[in-house]
Design an enzyme around this catalytic site. Sequence first.
Site, PDB file in Angstrom:
ATOM      1  N   GLU A 120     -10.712   2.094   3.177  1.00  0.00           N
ATOM      2  CA  GLU A 120      -9.413   1.472   3.392  1.00  0.00           C
ATOM      3  C   GLU A 120      -9.644   0.165   4.131  1.00  0.00           C
ATOM      4  O   GLU A 120     -10.223   0.152   5.224  1.00  0.00           O
ATOM      5  CB  GLU A 120      -8.475   2.401   4.187  1.00  0.00           C
ATOM      6  CG  GLU A 120      -8.026   3.597   3.361  1.00  0.00           C
ATOM      7  CD  GLU A 120      -6.877   4.387   3.977  1.00  0.00           C
ATOM      8  OE1 GLU A 120      -6.729   4.358   5.219  1.00  0.00           O
ATOM      9  OE2 GLU A 120      -6.130   5.034   3.213  1.00  0.00           O
ATOM     10  N   HIS A 176       0.834  -1.211   0.000  1.00  0.00           N
ATOM     11  CA  HIS A 176       0.000   0.000   0.000  1.00  0.00           C
ATOM     12  C   HIS A 176       0.867   1.259   0.000  1.00  0.00           C
ATOM     13  O   HIS A 176       0.647   2.184  -0.785  1.00  0.00           O
ATOM     14  CB  HIS A 176      -0.933  -0.010   1.214  1.00  0.00           C
ATOM     15  CG  HIS A 176      -1.708   1.269   1.390  1.00  0.00           C
ATOM     16  ND1 HIS A 176      -2.712   1.656   0.519  1.00  0.00           N
ATOM     17  CD2 HIS A 176      -1.621   2.246   2.327  1.00  0.00           C
ATOM     18  CE1 HIS A 176      -3.210   2.826   0.921  1.00  0.00           C
ATOM     19  NE2 HIS A 176      -2.572   3.207   2.008  1.00  0.00           N
TER      20      HIS A 176
HETATM   21 CA    CA Z   1      -5.786   4.209   7.233  1.00  0.00          CA
END
Ligand code: CA
Length: 423
Positions: free
Chosen positions: A207, A142
Amino acid sequence: MEEMRANDPSRRTWVNVEEGSDFPIQNIPFGIAGLETKESVIVTRIGDWVMRLDVLATEGFFDSTGIPREAFESASLNDIMLGKAEIRALRNRISDLLEVNNEILRDDHDLLDSCMVRLEKCRMQLPVSIGDYTDFYSSREHATNVGTMFRDPDNALLPNWLHLPVGYHGRSSSIIVSGTDIRRPHGQQKPEDGPPVMGLSKLLDFELEMAFITFDGKPLGQSISTDEAENYIFGMCIFNDWSARDIQKWEYVPLGPFLAKNFASSMSPWVVTLDALDPFRTSSPKQDPEVLDYLKYTGDKNFDIELEVFIEPTSGTENRVCLSNFKHLYWNMSQQLAHHTINGCNIRRGDMLASGTISGPEPTSYGSMLEISWKGTKPIKLNDGTERKFIQDRDSVIMRAHCNNGSTKLGFGEVRTRVLESK
Ligand code: CA
């Protein structure tokens, strides 16, 4: 401390549990349910049954756990979260009561009537009164994707990233439980050409994260080592750290996320204990360069938890947009807790520490729309024919998490949030 006998994969229960349920007798998670007759009750779950622990505590069933009876009358789990030994004893005791040959509860129909409730009759609530909330940034994939998009593909990770688990202090007041709708946020944004404007976020994103909840830590001024860390972790849940990318992009320098994140974060209602996750331990990605001594650890500190994200448009069906795994995290929970306390910062019962977005190596395992649509340049097609770059009004985002090692399968249920128009 007792053995984790509740984890015995051969245990069966007298409760009718659907094959493949996230909540077999080997799980025994904890939550808070709202009932018709009582506003907030401490419960566990087996299959699609919710079991009232307040009722059983009154009967003295948990006297041997070291948790006082009154604690089970509380409206949050905090009062029973006394420590690892107490929670292990409680989970073992519940498992014994549910065990197929144990007649104490099984054959007491009056008691069963008062303690077993069908799941559909419950409104699940925020399980913990959350004190401080910290969000890490512990997925290398990420962080690399975001760094590549917004900075420099050749130097995607900032110089500190491989040396410490980067994190920031978030806000606990806006953490909500699965099933709670959110409103699209307003915020200040900066168009490419022109002065800043105030407006609706157009780049609303999820997320995919997991979070852990702590027991009381050590007093201010002391640290928790990686060896000790798991003794201070109560359990885990699925966590959706809602993010407004257009607001974030303009505000985050130099102090990090603020209004782009604190309008809402959603958690699943069941806290799965770290004990229940013990059979799913796995190794972490190799850390290179070598970390400083206080971040070194021994043993398997990561967990094999399969993670999924779905988008469900208002008049459509679920579309899976991500399949990832908790085990991809570069920094494990023990390192996160050791780092968090190395300066003497104290941890309190009910604090929440989230992982950061959990992306895997493949594009199908990216844990945010920012990455899935690559900043909006690669829209995805949903099965109702529409396209998504980010999340639209009336979309529901659903995250699920499961563990399966061949002999035990359990899961976390889901965290589901619908986005409504701004007010
Ligand atoms: Ca986050």
